[in-house]
Write a protein that holds these residues in place. Structure first.
Motif, PDB file in Angstrom:
ATOM      1  N   ASP A   1       0.836  -1.198   0.000  1.00  0.00           N
ATOM      2  CA  ASP A   1       0.000   0.000   0.000  1.00  0.00           C
ATOM      3  C   ASP A   1       0.872   1.251   0.000  1.00  0.00           C
ATOM      4  O   ASP A   1       1.709   1.429   0.894  1.00  0.00           O
TER       5      ASP A   1
ATOM      6  N   GLN B   1       0.291   4.236   0.815  1.00  0.00           N
ATOM      7  CA  GLN B   1       0.061   5.159   1.921  1.00  0.00           C
ATOM      8  C   GLN B   1       0.560   4.630   3.269  1.00  0.00           C
ATOM      9  O   GLN B   1       0.443   5.322   4.279  1.00  0.00           O
ATOM     10  N   VAL B   2       1.092   3.423   3.262  1.00  0.00           N
ATOM     11  CA  VAL B   2       1.522   2.789   4.506  1.00  0.00           C
ATOM     12  C   VAL B   2       3.028   2.563   4.485  1.00  0.00           C
ATOM     13  O   VAL B   2       3.568   2.010   3.524  1.00  0.00           O
ATOM     14  N   THR B   3       3.699   3.012   5.533  1.00  0.00           N
ATOM     15  CA  THR B   3       5.112   2.714   5.728  1.00  0.00           C
ATOM     16  C   THR B   3       5.214   1.480   6.612  1.00  0.00           C
ATOM     17  O   THR B   3       4.630   1.437   7.700  1.00  0.00           O
TER      18      THR B   3
ATOM     19  N   ALA C   1       0.628   4.816   9.181  1.00  0.00           N
ATOM     20  CA  ALA C   1      -0.094   5.420   8.061  1.00  0.00           C
ATOM     21  C   ALA C   1      -0.686   6.752   8.501  1.00  0.00           C
ATOM     22  O   ALA C   1      -0.857   7.005   9.699  1.00  0.00           O
ATOM     23  N   PRO C   2      -1.043   7.611   7.548  1.00  0.00           N
ATOM     24  CA  PRO C   2      -1.626   8.907   7.894  1.00  0.00           C
ATOM     25  C   PRO C   2      -3.055   8.819   8.405  1.00  0.00           C
ATOM     26  O   PRO C   2      -3.582   9.788   8.929  1.00  0.00           O
ATOM     27  N   ASP C   3      -3.695   7.653   8.256  1.00  0.00           N
ATOM     28  CA  ASP C   3      -5.075   7.489   8.725  1.00  0.00           C
ATOM     29  C   ASP C   3      -5.340   6.004   8.903  1.00  0.00           C
ATOM     30  O   ASP C   3      -4.576   5.144   8.441  1.00  0.00           O
TER      31      ASP C   3
ATOM     32  N   PRO D   1      -6.226   3.357   5.271  1.00  0.00           N
ATOM     33  CA  PRO D   1      -5.192   2.666   4.498  1.00  0.00           C
ATOM     34  C   PRO D   1      -4.449   1.610   5.313  1.00  0.00           C
ATOM     35  O   PRO D   1      -4.052   0.572   4.772  1.00  0.00           O
TER      36      PRO D   1
ATOM     37  N   GLN E   1      -4.225  -2.349   4.346  1.00  0.00           N
ATOM     38  CA  GLN E   1      -2.964  -3.074   4.259  1.00  0.00           C
ATOM     39  C   GLN E   1      -2.939  -4.285   5.183  1.00  0.00           C
ATOM     40  O   GLN E   1      -2.444  -5.363   4.820  1.00  0.00           O
TER      41      GLN E   1
END
Length: 272
Positions: free
Chosen positions: A224, A226-228, A244-246, A249, A253
């Motif tokens: 994903d 948006q996911v580290t 993740a920022p939210d 996401p 993941q």
């Protein structure tokens, strides 16, 4: 004339929630069967085929002074999935701390997937959570915990939070994985030494024979944008950390990652 003593304002005693769930499984006729279930106070549990257990907190969340206890006993040879009905919420604490105690035991050759949904933190929350899983010989577990820093859709931000979250996995009394997490205002700050702007974080731990062999498929599933995320594995243990920022996401993941690691559908409540 004798002066009357000054009247003091009455002390307000706020109602606090108490909840307890205790469940146990054993093998019967070649299948894992629930043979004991206790639920008290604000905690409830629903047993589903699989076997699968869904824990509910009917109080709608926890604040200072609330108590929640979950005890699971997975008998030898049983394979069980346990989750929560929805996201847990830690609300602003006027006084004291919320306390969550989760104690799980897995008998010889058994396996437990402990897959709770997210814990959402609200500004001013104060809580202590302790999760312990004790594994018997040749037993295994898959455990995850997801924390969300406020609801992004509601424009919520956190400036005050006090959370101690300890996760401990043992085998025959010997420590296999110990992870103490402390979140406070300094650690949730949006800089490199804090959460670096992430609003949702998760740790997944799998402890079972040959867990290190899953690192290739696990890393391949971390796609994903948006996911580290990063994964490591050694000596029968796989650890994956995600941010993740939210929450959405990250959840998306996690669904992909769990499908790879479990080779089975997500818990029913995750799919609703």
């Amino acid at each position: 004339m004798t002066a009357l003593p000054a009247l003091s304002a009455p002390q307000t005693r706020h109602q606090r929630s108490r909840g307890e769930v205790a469940a146990a499984w054993h093998m019967a006729d070649g299948q894992a069967r629930l043979h004991r279930l206790r639920q008290a106070g604000s905690a409830r549990a629903v047993a589903l085929p699989g076997p699968e257990l869904v824990v509910l907190n009917t109080s709608g969340g926890l604040t200072g002074g609330d108590r929640l206890s979950v005890t699971l006993d997975v008998g030898a040879g049983c394979r069980v999935t346990a989750t929560t009905q929805t996201a847990e919420r830690l609300y602003r604490a006027g006084e004291g701390r919320a306390q969550m105690d989760l104690a799980m035991a897995v008998g010889a050759g058994g396996h437990l997937d402990w897959l709770p949904q997210e814990t959402i933190l609200f500004d001013g929350c104060a809580a202590t959570r302790t999760t312990t899983i004790d594994l018997g010989p040749d037993a295994g577990c898959l455990m995850l915990e997801t924390l969300v820093m406020g609801r992004a859709a509601m424009g919520e931000t956190l400036s005050r939070v006090a959370l101690r979250d300890t996760r401990h996995i043992t085998r025959n009394g010997r420590s296999v994985h110990l992870e103490p997490l402390l979140l406070d205002p300094a650690r949730i700050a949006p800089h490199a030494a804090g959460l670096a702007g992430a609003r949702a974080i998760c740790t997944l731990v799998m402890v079972t024979s040959g867990a290190e062999d899953a690192i290739g498929p696990a890393r391949a599933a971390l796609t994903d944008p948006q996911v580290t995320a990063a994964a490591s594995a050694w000596d029968g243990r796989l650890v994956v950390r995600l941010m993740a920022p939210d929450a959405w996401p990250l959840r998306r993941q996690l669904a992909r990652l769990l499908a790879v690691l479990r080779h089975s559908p997500l818990p029913r409540v995750w799919q609703s």
